[in-house]
Write a protein that holds these residues in place. Structure first.
Motif, short mmCIF file in Angstrom:
data_model
loop_
_atom_site.label_atom_id
_atom_site.label_comp_id
_atom_site.label_asym_id
_atom_site.label_seq_id
_atom_site.Cartn_x
_atom_site.Cartn_y
_atom_site.Cartn_z
N PRO A 27 20.85 119.84 -62.05
CA PRO A 27 21.61 118.48 -62.17
C PRO A 27 23.17 118.82 -62.49
O PRO A 27 23.19 120.09 -62.74
CB PRO A 27 21.08 118.16 -63.67
N THR A 28 23.96 118.06 -61.80
CA THR A 28 25.25 117.92 -61.73
C THR A 28 26.27 117.27 -62.95
O THR A 28 27.34 117.70 -62.93
CB THR A 28 25.86 117.95 -60.44
N SER A 29 25.46 116.38 -63.75
CA SER A 29 26.27 115.63 -64.51
C SER A 29 25.13 115.15 -65.37
O SER A 29 23.95 115.04 -65.11
CB SER A 29 27.32 114.67 -64.18
N ASN A 78 26.51 123.94 -61.24
CA ASN A 78 25.68 123.35 -60.34
C ASN A 78 26.59 122.60 -59.06
O ASN A 78 26.15 122.55 -58.11
CB ASN A 78 24.56 122.34 -60.68
N ARG A 79 27.50 121.83 -59.64
CA ARG A 79 28.41 121.25 -58.77
C ARG A 79 29.21 122.29 -57.76
O ARG A 79 29.24 121.97 -56.36
CB ARG A 79 29.47 120.70 -59.36
N ASP A 80 29.25 123.72 -58.15
CA ASP A 80 30.07 124.51 -57.59
C ASP A 80 29.34 125.53 -56.89
O ASP A 80 29.71 126.29 -55.76
CB ASP A 80 31.19 125.31 -58.42
N ASN A 81 28.06 125.80 -57.06
CA ASN A 81 27.31 126.97 -56.50
C ASN A 81 25.97 126.22 -56.23
O ASN A 81 25.08 125.90 -57.08
CB ASN A 81 27.11 127.81 -57.88
N GLU A 82 25.98 126.36 -54.90
CA GLU A 82 24.39 125.75 -54.44
C GLU A 82 23.32 126.46 -54.83
O GLU A 82 22.18 125.91 -55.03
CB GLU A 82 24.69 125.65 -52.92
N GLU A 83 23.53 127.70 -54.79
CA GLU A 83 22.42 128.71 -55.18
C GLU A 83 21.75 128.37 -56.51
O GLU A 83 20.64 128.46 -56.83
CB GLU A 83 22.85 130.14 -55.12
N ALA A 84 22.89 128.14 -57.40
CA ALA A 84 22.29 127.67 -58.92
C ALA A 84 21.43 126.44 -58.95
O ALA A 84 20.65 126.33 -59.94
CB ALA A 84 23.38 127.87 -59.73
N ARG A 85 21.42 125.61 -57.78
CA ARG A 85 20.71 124.35 -58.22
C ARG A 85 19.35 124.63 -58.12
O ARG A 85 18.59 123.64 -58.32
CB ARG A 85 21.20 123.35 -57.24
#
Length: 421
Positions: free
Chosen positions: A309-311, A244-251
């Motif tokens: 979520p990123t963390s 999620n931090r590296d790939n905006e589409e996955a969010r």
């Protein structure tokens, strides 16, 4: 479930069995967590003369043959089932079932493995099977051969008993054949080696663990190396945060949905999510978590309801505010039931109940109603809960401590503590 153990590792002596399987209540002062787990999950009944209404009772006797006899050491019997060590320590342990408190000892313990019990915190009965007789039922179709069909044939003869009345009678010749019948469709299917079963979907299990609490597997003696390697090996959850931090589409996806668009791969010691190439029918399934593990339970709730979520910290952030616990974050998002009903219950009871009965009511709410914020409920009702201690001349601080002690003692009778609420 039956697990076959390599002969080199199988427990062959009573001492080996005692290292693997226990049928005793652990020492509360040395192993308080294990003691609480045994009392919560591994005590049978009680039944027999002290509780004839137990579901295991057959008139006057327990169908599971409890309580067992005390025995100083494990004995391996000829039938393959050992008689486990159950020492008479002379100590009786209080066990609450409903509104009744029983006293139990080692005679009531269901055999268990301490490591498995601590890991899963649920009822896991572990037994040692040392002969074919013990597993006959599980593998009965392997040992009994093919399915049998008994066909009886009789020869029919004609006998003229009367010129005008011919009749047929059966003679005493009978032949019994031990046969197996395979229909033509089944025979053709097996000859062509077609699949006998199939599955429509693939289940992908997704980890749910608190920060730095993922499982670590290692060989004895390699503990430090295993811990060091675990820091570089991502789980499905921590890799999901990185994705999620590296790939905006996955969010845009929930944790359970990510398996339909990305595949979790393990390459050269690295674990990560990679875009899926094949279009497979996959169901993402988060591991279930008991409500008793409240922080992990609330973490699972957040993962089910929060996208991208990123963390762990990001998961605890609600409206720009980083909350201290996952439980607080779940409550802020209205994922937990509102406590207002329990607040009104305490207020209504305070109008006519004495303080001791109010404290017991608070304990019952904590045990059976899972309030989202037990500490707030306690602080809100504290003036009524400690009223009798204040009236007896104690200052406010001591009255609060006496109130907490009363509540803790009642919770311990049900294998629970205030720290776990």
């Amino acid at each position: 479930m039956l697990i076959w153990i390599d002969k080199r590792d199988a427990p062959l002596s009573p001492e080996d069995i005692e290292k693997t399987i226990s049928a005793e209540i652990s020492d509360k002062s040395l192993y308080p967590i294990l003691y609480a787990a045994v009392m919560a999950h591994m005590i049978h009944g009680p039944c027999g003369a002290i509780n004839k209404k137990s579901s295991c009772m057959d008139v006057e006797w327990c169908t599971k043959k409890f309580p067992k006899d005390f025995i100083a050491g494990t004995i391996i019997n000829d039938n393959g089932y050992p008689t486990y060590r159950r020492r008479d320590t002379g100590v009786k342990h209080p066990l609450k079932r409903g509104n009744v408190v029983y006293e139990v000892d080692n005679r009531w313990v269901v055999p268990y493995n301490p490591w498995l019990l601590l890991k899963y915190d649920c009822h896991i009965n572990l037994e040692s099977c040392g002969s074919l007789t013990s597993v006959k039922y599980i593998f009965k179709h392997v040992y009994k051969g093919h399915e049998n069909g008994n066909i009886e044939t009789k020869k029919r003869t004609h006998q003229q008993l009367d010129e005008d009345e011919p009749k047929f009678v059966w003679d005493k010749i009978s032949t019994f054949l031990d046969t197996r019948y395979v229909s033509a469709p089944e025979a053709a299917w097996r000859i062509n080696k077609f699949a006998l079963s199939n599955r429509s979907h693939v289940i992908s299990r997704l980890a749910v663990h608190l920060p730095l609490q993922q499982s670590v597997f290692f060989q004895p003696g390699n503990e430090e190396q295993a811990v060091a390697n675990a820091a570089f090996k991502e789980t499905t959850l921590t890799a999901f945060f990185i994705l999620n931090r590296d790939n905006e589409e996955a969010r845009q996806y929930f944790y359970r949905e990510i398996v339909n668009h990305f595949a979790f791969v393990k390459v050269c010691g690295r674990n990560y999510w990679k875009r899926r190439v094949q279009n497979l029918k996959i169901i993402g399934r988060l591991y279930t978590v008991s409500v008793r593990q409240i922080e992990r339970f609330c973490l699972r709730l957040l993962l089910i309801n929060v996208k991208g979520p990123t963390s762990f910290e990001n998961l605890r952030t609600v409206n720009g505010v980083v909350l201290p616990t996952f439980k607080a974050a779940a409550a802020a998002l209205n994922l937990l039931e509102d406590d207002s009903i329990w607040e009104r219950t305490m207020d209504d009871a305070a109008a006519f109940e004495i303080p001791e009965r109010l404290r017991q009511l608070f304990v019952d709410i904590c045990l059976f109603c899972n309030p989202t914020d037990a500490l707030y409920l306690f602080e809100r009702s504290l003036p009524q809960l400690r009223e009798d201690f204040i009236r007896n001349g104690h200052d406010a601080k001591k009255a609060k401590n006496l109130t907490l002690k009363f509540i803790q003692d009642k919770l311990l009778l049900n294998n629970q503590t205030m720290e776990n609420l």
